[in-house]
Design a protein around this motif. Structure first.
Motif, mmCIF file in Angstrom:
data_model
loop_
_atom_site.group_PDB
_atom_site.id
_atom_site.type_symbol
_atom_site.label_atom_id
_atom_site.label_comp_id
_atom_site.label_asym_id
_atom_site.label_seq_id
_atom_site.Cartn_x
_atom_site.Cartn_y
_atom_site.Cartn_z
ATOM 1 N N UNK A 107 0.847 -1.190 0.000
ATOM 2 C CA UNK A 107 0.000 0.000 0.000
ATOM 3 C C UNK A 107 0.878 1.234 0.000
ATOM 4 N N UNK A 108 0.471 2.256 -0.748
ATOM 5 C CA UNK A 108 1.236 3.495 -0.822
ATOM 6 C C UNK A 108 0.798 4.464 0.264
ATOM 7 N N UNK A 109 1.771 5.063 0.945
ATOM 8 C CA UNK A 109 1.479 6.055 1.969
ATOM 9 C C UNK A 109 0.753 7.252 1.359
ATOM 10 N N UNK A 110 -0.180 7.818 2.122
ATOM 11 C CA UNK A 110 -0.841 9.064 1.728
ATOM 12 C C UNK A 110 -0.209 10.263 2.428
ATOM 13 N N UNK A 111 0.689 10.000 3.376
ATOM 14 C CA UNK A 111 1.279 11.076 4.173
ATOM 15 C C UNK A 111 2.756 11.308 3.899
ATOM 16 N N UNK A 112 3.439 10.315 3.318
ATOM 17 C CA UNK A 112 4.886 10.399 3.119
ATOM 18 C C UNK A 112 5.220 10.063 1.664
ATOM 19 N N UNK A 113 6.018 10.884 1.047
ATOM 20 C CA UNK A 113 6.412 10.648 -0.342
ATOM 21 C C UNK A 113 7.317 9.424 -0.450
ATOM 22 N N UNK B 133 11.187 2.059 0.975
ATOM 23 C CA UNK B 133 11.395 3.124 -0.001
ATOM 24 C C UNK B 133 10.917 2.634 -1.366
ATOM 25 N N UNK B 134 9.981 3.362 -1.971
ATOM 26 C CA UNK B 134 9.428 2.930 -3.261
ATOM 27 C C UNK B 134 10.432 3.041 -4.392
ATOM 28 N N UNK B 135 11.526 3.759 -4.180
ATOM 29 C CA UNK B 135 12.534 3.911 -5.226
ATOM 30 C C UNK B 135 13.697 2.937 -5.102
ATOM 31 N N UNK C 72 0.081 3.970 -6.801
ATOM 32 C CA UNK C 72 0.904 4.951 -6.104
ATOM 33 C C UNK C 72 -0.020 6.000 -5.483
ATOM 34 N N UNK C 73 0.514 6.930 -4.741
ATOM 35 C CA UNK C 73 -0.303 7.853 -3.956
ATOM 36 C C UNK C 73 -1.112 8.822 -4.800
ATOM 37 N N UNK C 74 -0.803 8.917 -6.101
ATOM 38 C CA UNK C 74 -1.545 9.814 -6.989
ATOM 39 C C UNK C 74 -2.402 9.062 -7.994
ATOM 40 N N UNK C 75 -2.316 7.753 -7.986
ATOM 41 C CA UNK C 75 -3.066 6.976 -8.968
ATOM 42 C C UNK C 75 -2.483 7.060 -10.360
ATOM 43 N N UNK C 76 -1.204 7.423 -10.467
ATOM 44 C CA UNK C 76 -0.575 7.599 -11.778
ATOM 45 C C UNK C 76 0.233 6.386 -12.204
ATOM 46 N N UNK C 77 0.119 5.303 -11.464
ATOM 47 C CA UNK C 77 0.793 4.060 -11.800
ATOM 48 C C UNK C 77 0.614 3.072 -10.668
ATOM 49 N N UNK C 78 1.120 1.862 -10.853
ATOM 50 C CA UNK C 78 0.957 0.840 -9.818
ATOM 51 C C UNK C 78 2.253 0.069 -9.606
ATOM 52 N N UNK C 79 2.359 -0.489 -8.381
ATOM 53 C CA UNK C 79 3.510 -1.284 -7.969
ATOM 54 C C UNK C 79 3.083 -2.741 -7.786
ATOM 55 N N UNK C 80 4.037 -3.643 -7.975
ATOM 56 C CA UNK C 80 3.852 -5.039 -7.596
ATOM 57 C C UNK C 80 5.134 -5.540 -6.938
ATOM 58 N N UNK C 81 4.982 -6.532 -6.073
ATOM 59 C CA UNK C 81 6.140 -7.240 -5.532
ATOM 60 C C UNK C 81 5.718 -8.646 -5.160
ATOM 61 N N UNK C 82 6.670 -9.437 -4.674
ATOM 62 C CA UNK C 82 6.447 -10.860 -4.487
ATOM 63 C C UNK C 82 6.938 -11.309 -3.116
ATOM 64 N N UNK C 83 6.450 -12.456 -2.698
ATOM 65 C CA UNK C 83 7.043 -13.114 -1.544
ATOM 66 C C UNK C 83 8.426 -13.640 -1.939
#
Length: 287
Positions: A45-51, A70-72, A264-275
């Motif tokens: 889930x993307x934070x709504x309070x922290x970039x 860190x999303x980057x 992402x927090x702006x709805x301008x793309x999406x992330x995925x990850x795995x176990x």
């Protein structure tokens, strides 16, 4: 053509354009989750309070903790111990509005690995105001009953209502459930019973779905299976009706056991990850 006969055609054309799926780039790896504390990332889930902050947690058997990464880069930034919560089989996490204002983090202890109905609990905490290791108290918990055995999808809408999608052997058997924000005050002793007559329309051969998210503005929905990411445009925010329609298929990099997807927090793309250890984090930008 007369103007009166042209207008219906124009209206239908505009409607079709508005409902067309947005385009997304094929995606690229933006980071790797290297922390030994996160061997089974199961929810994102993307934070709504922290970039540039994403929240995740481990699958069944873990401690009641969520992690900020860190999303980057995928680097672990902080560990939050959730006091007042138990971890039977945490399966998804979502960030969205609190019922009374502010941003909240919602956690779904709804997985089938617990082997009983103890796992049917939703937790709500206020989103951390600072990103460092510390404990956070549960703001509210919601116990419920239903006729499903497993669920790995928790989504929060802009009005703070929640949506659960059960995980079944084939996706068209999965049901969509709405949990209104008013339900949190009426869930003592597992008294809340959830029911639904809405099944997912699409077919996936295998246990699914394994994750999902509603965009921050509420106009878009993602659901993930082990092999695909699916998309619905929902401008009227009627998610129950929307998920009964067939979706669009979006780009996706195959993962070992990918159970996590989020906007992402702006709805301008999406992330995925795995176990799994050293799990890559992928990002798919809208264009």
């Amino acid at each position: 053509m007369e103007v009166s006969s042209f207008r219906p055609v124009l209206a239908l054309t505009i409607l079709a354009i508005c409902r067309a799926a947005p385009h997304f780039h094929h995606g690229h790896q933006v980071g790797t989750i290297t922390s030994h504390s996160i061997p089974e990332a199961s929810g994102l889930a993307a934070s709504r309070s922290h970039s540039n902050v994403l929240y995740t947690h481990n699958d069944s058997g873990g401690q009641p903790r969520i992690f900020a990464i860190d999303s980057n880069s995928g680097r672990r930034l902080a560990t939050f111990t959730i006091e007042g919560a138990h971890s039977h089989d945490w399966e998804d996490i979502s960030v969205g509005p609190c019922p009374n204002g502010g941003n909240c983090v919602y956690i779904a202890d709804t997985g089938g690995n617990a082997g009983n109905y103890e796992a049917n609990v939703l937790y709500r905490i206020h989103e951390p105001s600072n990103i460092y290791d510390h404990s956070i108290h549960v703001e509210s918990s919601l116990h419920f009953r239903w006729d499903q055995r497993d669920c790995e999808t928790l989504m929060v809408a802009p009005d703070a209502d929640l949506y659960l999608v059960s995980k079944t052997s084939h996706s068209h058997d999965s049901k969509v459930f709405r949990v209104t924000k008013s339900a949190w005050g009426n869930s003592q002793s597992n008294s809340l019973y959830l029911s639904s007559n809405t099944h997912l329309a699409f077919y996936s051969n295998g246990p699914s779905p394994v994750g999902g998210d509603i965009s921050p503005n509420g106009n878009d929905v993602l659901l993930k299976t082990y092999g695909h990411v699916y998309y619905w445009s929902v401008p009227d925010h009627d998610y129950i009706r929307a998920l009964a329609r067939n979706p669009e298929t979006l780009p996706y990099h195959a993962e070992r056991q990918g159970e996590s997807v989020c906007w992402d927090s702006r709805g301008s793309g999406y992330y995925t990850t795995s176990e799994g250890s050293n799990a890559p984090v992928y990002y798919y930008a809208r264009y």
